[in-house]
Scaffold this motif. Structure first.
Motif, PDB file in Angstrom:
ATOM      1  N   ASN A  28      10.729   6.106   2.891  1.00  0.00           N
ATOM      2  CA  ASN A  28       9.953   6.637   1.762  1.00  0.00           C
ATOM      3  C   ASN A  28       9.633   5.595   0.698  1.00  0.00           C
ATOM      4  OD1 ASN A  28       9.954   9.241   2.887  1.00  0.00           O
ATOM      5  ND2 ASN A  28      12.030   9.585   2.128  1.00  0.00           N
ATOM      6  N   ASP A  87       7.722   2.257  -0.828  1.00  0.00           N
ATOM      7  CA  ASP A  87       6.501   1.472  -0.608  1.00  0.00           C
ATOM      8  C   ASP A  87       6.881   0.051  -0.188  1.00  0.00           C
ATOM      9  OD1 ASP A  87       4.667   3.542  -1.482  1.00  0.00           O
ATOM     10  OD2 ASP A  87       5.456   3.174  -3.493  1.00  0.00           O
ATOM     11  N   SER A 113       0.851  -1.187   0.000  1.00  0.00           N
ATOM     12  CA  SER A 113       0.000   0.000   0.000  1.00  0.00           C
ATOM     13  C   SER A 113       0.884   1.234   0.000  1.00  0.00           C
ATOM     14  CB  SER A 113      -0.883  -0.039   1.253  1.00  0.00           C
ATOM     15  OG  SER A 113      -1.218   1.249   1.663  1.00  0.00           O
ATOM     16  N   SER A 114       0.425   2.276  -0.671  1.00  0.00           N
ATOM     17  CA  SER A 114       1.198   3.524  -0.671  1.00  0.00           C
ATOM     18  C   SER A 114       1.000   4.274   0.652  1.00  0.00           C
ATOM     19  CB  SER A 114       0.786   4.409  -1.847  1.00  0.00           C
ATOM     20  OG  SER A 114      -0.612   4.601  -1.814  1.00  0.00           O
ATOM     21  N   ASP A 115       0.041   3.806   1.494  1.00  0.00           N
ATOM     22  CA  ASP A 115      -0.229   4.468   2.781  1.00  0.00           C
ATOM     23  C   ASP A 115       0.710   3.999   3.892  1.00  0.00           C
ATOM     24  OD1 ASP A 115      -2.363   5.723   1.569  1.00  0.00           O
ATOM     25  OD2 ASP A 115      -3.778   4.142   2.138  1.00  0.00           O
ATOM     26  N   GLN A 116       1.342   2.831   3.710  1.00  0.00           N
ATOM     27  CA  GLN A 116       2.206   2.283   4.762  1.00  0.00           C
ATOM     28  C   GLN A 116       3.392   1.570   4.106  1.00  0.00           C
ATOM     29  OE1 GLN A 116       0.550  -1.016   6.997  1.00  0.00           O
ATOM     30  NE2 GLN A 116       1.830  -0.611   8.785  1.00  0.00           N
ATOM     31  N   LYS A 139       4.807  -2.129   7.913  1.00  0.00           N
ATOM     32  CA  LYS A 139       4.260  -3.484   7.935  1.00  0.00           C
ATOM     33  C   LYS A 139       5.441  -4.423   7.714  1.00  0.00           C
ATOM     34  CE  LYS A 139       0.384  -4.504   5.903  1.00  0.00           C
ATOM     35  NZ  LYS A 139      -0.677  -4.753   4.899  1.00  0.00           N
TER      36      LYS A 139
END
Length: 517
Positions: free
Chosen positions: A348, A350, A225-228, A408
């Motif tokens: 930074n 992904d 995910s680009s969010d985490q 993650k």
């Protein structure tokens, strides 16, 4: 049998006379003291098995006495008894490594339970574990005769590992030998299952497990995910039981959100299985599509030098080349520490991939170095050595940093390894590959019952080095040995950790997704 010696410290010891009589009737010897100072003198003069210590005493408090006791006898179990339920007292006592904590008024059965828990604990656990495994043994034996799918084999293997780890703690040699024979029988049946089913797993109309070449697409990609940011760690040559050994250490920083066993492709060797993970392709397809990256067994040069390029190509094929990613391979302590020092720069990305090679080096050094042979003489010792490495490794530092930075974490491996016990004779020409658990080449002569033979490598998506070349894979805990210089070869390689063949230990391996705590 020597009586258990108890030291009971309480400034109101006379009120505890009924408790002391109760314990003496149970054949315990009880020495009493009315202050912390008296207690410390008694500990200097006599050997006690356990101390019951009142927290609230004049003079030296219970906590102060506890600290003094621990300085004198670090391993002497101390049970703290207190009127107070204040949290800070509990925390202080637990932080000082008390064995138990009781709130007044205590009754005799509470005292007895605490004694059993602390002094009879290993015997009671041993008896209970042995009894439970004896019951489970019959169930596993029945399952072995009926298991007939890749899911059932993964479940059965997990059960065997669970009992192996349970029995390891009680050190009952008889039970451990029974479990070993059950593992041997399981591997015999598993070899037959793979011989029957493996080829069909590549037929797209058939149900197949997650395997090396489908792992990234089916299991890693849905987690990205680009969010985490995601940290994917591939520990080379990691068995399921080794993961279980250091899982509690990881749990200090991460909580597990999912865990699935998956199957390594054959051969269960790094150049095949790990390249398959990063390319998302089987070896014959890698050879055809990326001839400049793929090397066969007898080709010169390193066989895993293009994993970053394979990963790049797979991301592009999956339409994920927009993902910011990095690949790092750690092959020594220096490169591990360097990545730890620069870990913040991964924030930074992904996806950050770290391939860690220590466990593979450990299994190879067991073959070559006498000291490692001593330290990893069996599976229990091998697990212990892996755990010791992990607790002191740059990899754990990376995991700690990843947790603090909100990554993650995905932990997995390319294949496992097995302690080989017995030789099986094989003859091949000078171009035959050197691995002890599989061979590829022309004109191979071997014991049929000991191996799975793939006379047409293309049928299981493996490259052919030449016309008429085939693959053979050793089953169970066998290793492949040439007749010339046979005895020297056998004594050198027996009881070493090898991979490339067919066994539960090599083929069924963990894929674990964890979220930061």
């Amino acid at each position: 049998m020597n009586p258990i010696n108890i030291l009971w410290v309480d400034d109101e010891i006379d009120l505890l006379k009924p408790h002391i009589l109760f314990l003496e009737q149970k054949q315990y010897t009880v020495t009493t003291c009315q202050s912390g100072t008296e207690a410390l003198e008694a500990i200097d003069d006599s050997n006690f098995d356990i101390v019951f210590l009142d927290e609230n005493m004049p003079g030296l408090t219970g906590l102060e006495t506890l600290n003094e006791i621990k300085e004198k006898r670090a391993n002497l179990p101390v049970v703290m008894i207190t009127k107070s339920e204040e949290e800070y007292i509990m925390e202080e006592a637990i932080g000082s490594k008390i064995a138990d904590y009781l709130i007044k008024p205590v009754n005799p059965n509470q005292i007895l339970l605490s004694l059993k828990k602390n002094l009879d604990h290993s015997r009671l656990v041993s008896e209970k574990t042995t009894s439970n495994y004896q019951q489970e043994f019959r169930k596993i034996a029945m399952d072995l005769s009926m298991v007939n799918s890749y899911e059932e084999w993964a479940d059965l293997y997990q059960k065997l590992i669970y009992w192996e780890l349970q029995l390891e703690d009680i050190e009952d040699v008889g039970m451990t030998e029974i479990l070993e024979s059950q593992k041997t029988e399981a591997n015999l049946q598993f070899g037959k299952f793979i011989e029957k089913e493996y080829k069909s797993w590549f037929d797209h109309t058939n149900d197949a497990p997650i395997m090396s070449h489908t792992l990234f697409k089916d299991k890693v990609v849905p987690e990205l995910s680009s969010d985490q940011p995601t940290l994917l760690v591939v520990i080379d040559n990691l068995r399921y039981d080794q993961w279980r050994a250091f899982e509690p250490v990881v749990n200090n920083y991460y909580k597990k959100s999912s865990e699935v066993p998956f199957y390594s492709i054959l051969p269960t060797a790094t150049q095949y299985a790990r390249n398959a993970i990063f390319s998302g392709l089987m070896p014959s397809d890698m050879e055809k599509l990326y001839p400049k990256y793929w090397k066969n067994d007898t080709d010169e040069g390193g066989k895993n030098q293009y994993e970053a390029e394979f990963l790049e190509a797979q991301l592009k094929r999956l339409g994920l080349n927009h993902l910011k990613h990095e690949y790092h391979k750690i092959t020594n302590l220096r490169s591990g520490k360097k990545l730890v020092d620069n870990f913040k720069s991964l924030k930074n990305n992904d996806l950050s991939v770290v391939v860690y090679n220590f466990v593979d080096m450990l299994s190879h050094s067991k073959t070559e170095m006498e000291v490692i042979k001593e330290l990893a003489s069996n599976d229990k010792a091998y697990r212990s050595l892996t755990l010791s490495w992990f607790k002191n490794s740059p990899l754990l530092e990376m995991i700690q940093q990843a947790q603090q930075m909100g990554f993650k974490l995905i932990l997995t491996t390319d294949h496992g390894t097995i302690n080989v016990k017995a030789p099986s004779k094989v003859i091949g020409d000078r171009d035959t590959s050197l691995n002890l658990r599989y061979k590829t080449g022309r004109s191979l002569t071997y014991q049929d019952k000991d191996v799975l033979a793939a006379k047409d490598p293309k049928a299981i998506h493996l490259p052919s080095m030449s016309m008429n070349s085939s693959f053979i894979f050793a089953k169970g805990d066998l290793f492949l040995a040439y007749p010339n210089n046979f005895n020297h070869y056998v004594s050198y390689y027996r009881n070493t950790y090898q991979h490339g063949g067919i066994s539960l230990e090599e083929m069924i391996i963990p894929f674990v997704v964890l979220d930061p705590k």
